[in-house]
Design an enzyme around this catalytic site. Structure first.
Site, PDB file in Angstrom:
ATOM      1  N   ARG A   1      -6.286  -2.006   8.310  1.00 34.33           N
ATOM      2  CA  ARG A   1      -6.297  -3.480   8.187  1.00 34.33           C
ATOM      3  C   ARG A   1      -6.666  -4.104   9.530  1.00 34.33           C
ATOM      4  O   ARG A   1      -7.705  -3.789  10.093  1.00 34.33           O
ATOM      5  CB  ARG A   1      -4.956  -3.998   7.666  1.00 34.33           C
ATOM      6  CG  ARG A   1      -4.638  -3.624   6.241  1.00 34.33           C
ATOM      7  CD  ARG A   1      -3.490  -4.420   5.698  1.00 34.33           C
ATOM      8  NE  ARG A   1      -2.303  -4.328   6.533  1.00 34.33           N
ATOM      9  CZ  ARG A   1      -1.213  -5.058   6.380  1.00 34.33           C
ATOM     10  NH1 ARG A   1      -1.153  -5.959   5.423  1.00 34.33           N
ATOM     11  NH2 ARG A   1      -0.175  -4.915   7.164  1.00 34.33           N
TER      12      ARG A   1
ATOM     13  N   THR B   1       3.982   2.427   5.895  1.00 35.56           N
ATOM     14  CA  THR B   1       2.593   1.974   5.996  1.00 35.56           C
ATOM     15  C   THR B   1       1.813   2.924   6.886  1.00 35.56           C
ATOM     16  O   THR B   1       2.319   3.351   7.928  1.00 35.56           O
ATOM     17  CB  THR B   1       2.496   0.541   6.559  1.00 35.56           C
ATOM     18  OG1 THR B   1       1.131   0.248   6.872  1.00 35.56           O
ATOM     19  CG2 THR B   1       3.331   0.356   7.810  1.00 35.56           C
TER      20      THR B   1
ATOM     21  N   ASP C   1      -0.604   2.042   8.597  1.00 32.72           N
ATOM     22  CA  ASP C   1      -1.239   1.231   9.634  1.00 32.72           C
ATOM     23  C   ASP C   1      -0.494   1.232  10.973  1.00 32.72           C
ATOM     24  O   ASP C   1      -1.057   0.822  11.987  1.00 32.72           O
ATOM     25  CB  ASP C   1      -1.391  -0.218   9.161  1.00 32.72           C
ATOM     26  CG  ASP C   1      -2.210  -0.336   7.890  1.00 32.72           C
ATOM     27  OD1 ASP C   1      -3.068   0.531   7.659  1.00 32.72           O
ATOM     28  OD2 ASP C   1      -1.983  -1.295   7.121  1.00 32.72           O
TER      29      ASP C   1
ATOM     30  N   VAL D   1      18.016   8.500  -3.098  1.00 30.92           N
ATOM     31  CA  VAL D   1      18.659   8.898  -4.357  1.00 30.92           C
ATOM     32  C   VAL D   1      19.756   9.922  -4.101  1.00 30.92           C
ATOM     33  O   VAL D   1      20.905   9.758  -4.540  1.00 30.92           O
ATOM     34  CB  VAL D   1      17.610   9.457  -5.344  1.00 30.92           C
ATOM     35  CG1 VAL D   1      18.288  10.066  -6.570  1.00 30.92           C
ATOM     36  CG2 VAL D   1      16.646   8.356  -5.773  1.00 30.92           C
TER      37      VAL D   1
ATOM     38  N   ASP E   1       1.689  -0.747  12.039  1.00 32.11           N
ATOM     39  CA  ASP E   1       1.579  -2.106  12.578  1.00 32.11           C
ATOM     40  C   ASP E   1       2.873  -2.899  12.505  1.00 32.11           C
ATOM     41  O   ASP E   1       2.860  -4.134  12.579  1.00 32.11           O
ATOM     42  CB  ASP E   1       0.463  -2.861  11.854  1.00 32.11           C
ATOM     43  CG  ASP E   1       0.713  -2.989  10.352  1.00 32.11           C
ATOM     44  OD1 ASP E   1       1.626  -2.322   9.822  1.00 32.11           O
ATOM     45  OD2 ASP E   1      -0.016  -3.752   9.692  1.00 32.11           O
TER      46      ASP E   1
ATOM     47  N   ASP F   1       5.210  -5.141   6.373  1.00 30.74           N
ATOM     48  CA  ASP F   1       5.809  -6.423   6.731  1.00 30.74           C
ATOM     49  C   ASP F   1       5.854  -7.402   5.564  1.00 30.74           C
ATOM     50  O   ASP F   1       6.799  -8.187   5.443  1.00 30.74           O
ATOM     51  CB  ASP F   1       5.102  -7.044   7.939  1.00 30.74           C
ATOM     52  CG  ASP F   1       3.589  -7.089   7.789  1.00 30.74           C
ATOM     53  OD1 ASP F   1       3.081  -6.747   6.700  1.00 30.74           O
ATOM     54  OD2 ASP F   1       2.907  -7.481   8.755  1.00 30.74           O
TER      55      ASP F   1
ATOM     56  N   ARG G   1       0.911  -5.095  -5.668  1.00 32.49           N
ATOM     57  CA  ARG G   1       1.048  -6.362  -4.947  1.00 32.49           C
ATOM     58  C   ARG G   1       1.666  -7.374  -5.913  1.00 32.49           C
ATOM     59  O   ARG G   1       1.522  -7.248  -7.129  1.00 32.49           O
ATOM     60  CB  ARG G   1      -0.317  -6.862  -4.477  1.00 32.49           C
ATOM     61  CG  ARG G   1      -1.167  -5.813  -3.770  1.00 32.49           C
ATOM     62  CD  ARG G   1      -0.717  -5.520  -2.361  1.00 32.49           C
ATOM     63  NE  ARG G   1      -1.569  -4.527  -1.710  1.00 32.49           N
ATOM     64  CZ  ARG G   1      -1.378  -4.075  -0.484  1.00 32.49           C
ATOM     65  NH1 ARG G   1      -0.356  -4.520   0.229  1.00 32.49           N
ATOM     66  NH2 ARG G   1      -2.188  -3.179   0.047  1.00 32.49           N
TER      67      ARG G   1
ATOM     68  N   GLY H   1       0.820  -1.210   0.000  1.00 33.64           N
ATOM     69  CA  GLY H   1       0.000   0.000   0.000  1.00 33.64           C
ATOM     70  C   GLY H   1       0.853   1.258   0.000  1.00 33.64           C
ATOM     71  O   GLY H   1       1.894   1.300   0.651  1.00 33.64           O
TER      72      GLY H   1
END
Length: 325
Positions: free
Chosen positions: A176, A130, A132, A29, A134, A108, A77, A16
């Site tokens: 999520r 992310t 999230d 860079v 998490d 992850d 993905r 994501g």
């Protein structure tokens, strides 16, 4: 064994997208070029790596990108990368293009791909990208700060109309299976109830009873922050309205939380992490994840990082409940 001499660094974003990824890419860079290395950008994550969507990157290529959301390298993905054949092919492509070190920006799942590439001899460093929050080894992930601020501002607006119409609002945020966005929004927006996948005491009957009691006390609105990991917001709103008689609406904020210009925190932290990733590769380190803990930027072995477990801070959750009066 991984290669020791680093001449060319590759960089990709996977999974994501998250605001601040471009700041991390820019830092990789420019830091690498400043140290005399070549940089190759890999478009569309591991999928692009397997399809050899690899381009040279200059300092000018990352100009005017730090303030942009999303990722200039695009992301996707990739199921093939979960297979030994795909992993071996990806490592061979890295060698074909002279990529001695690879910086992987993602969650992850992306780190698992980096872990496998390291096993096949590619020096890899993971950056936690992310919304999230998490990833257990770090207190900060690229994009979370922007996402929680975006959600907070949206919830403020929903609260205005909920108050005007004396409504109950069920507002679903992303994350999520993690409840960090919901927890932070619940505290920041003064929600009456926060529903988290990590908590197992979710009782809709108690919420309905609390709404009824709140209305008796003269409360004009009721805000429920619902984590994506629980979901079912539309049906929940219907059930609450039926049982309480209070007009109830569900709002699913969705992918708007992924977009937008990154906050100063996401720009600065992502930039430092991107630069640190290059330095770690030049120190001949591989299979590492950059993290942030107790005010310091640190790195962990990917295997160790993936084995860690992360839970919702109980103290913060208790505070949220105490404040929802």
């Amino acid at each position: 064994m991984a290669e020791k001499v680093i001449r060319t660094i590759g960089v990709l974003t996977s999974g994501g997208d998250a605001p601040g990824m471009n700041a991390a890419i820019r830092a990789v860079v420019r830091t690498a070029l400043g140290k005399g290395l070549k940089v190759r950008g890999i478009r569309r994550g591991y999928s692009g790596l397997l399809n050899e969507e690899i381009i040279d990157l200059s300092a000018r290529d990352v100009s005017d990108t730090i303030q942009r959301g999303g990722t200039i390298l695009l992301t996707a993905r990739c199921e093939e990368m979960r297979t030994p054949e795909g992993q071996q092919k990806a490592a061979a492509i890295c060698k074909k293009y002279g990529i001695d070190g690879l910086v992987v920006i993602g969650g992850d799942g992306s780190f698992k791909g980096a872990q496998k590439l390291s096993d096949f001899g590619v020096n890899t460093i993971g950056l936690p990208g992310t919304i999230d929050l998490d990833i257990a080894c770090t207190e900060y992930t690229i994009g979370f700060d922007t996402a929680v601020n975006t959600a907070m501002e949206a919830i403020d607006k929903v609260r205005d109309t909920s108050t005007s119409h004396e409504r109950c609002s069920v507002i679903e945020v992303m994350g999520r299976d993690a409840g960090y966005l919901a927890l932070w929004c619940g505290i920041a927006n003064g929600a009456e109830k926060i529903l988290l996948p990590e908590e197992h005491d979710y009782d809709e009957a108690k919420i309905i009873a609390d709404i009824k009691e709140s209305r008796k006390r003269g409360k004009k609105h009721y805000i429920i922050i619902n984590a994506e990991g629980i979901g079912d917001s539309m049906n929940m709103a219907k059930r609450i309205e039926k049982e309480t008689g209070m007009e109830t609406r569900a709002t699913i904020l969705g992918h708007m939380q992924r977009g937008g210009s990154p906050t100063a925190k996401d720009r600065v932290y992502a930039s430092i992490m991107g630069s640190l990733a290059v330095d770690l590769l030049l120190e001949e380190k591989t299979n590492r994840v950059v993290g942030y803990k107790h005010g310091e930027y640190i790195d962990f072995d990917i295997n160790e990082a993936l084995a860690m477990q992360k839970g919702i801070p109980e103290y913060q959750y208790d505070i949220a409940k105490q404040l929802a009066i």
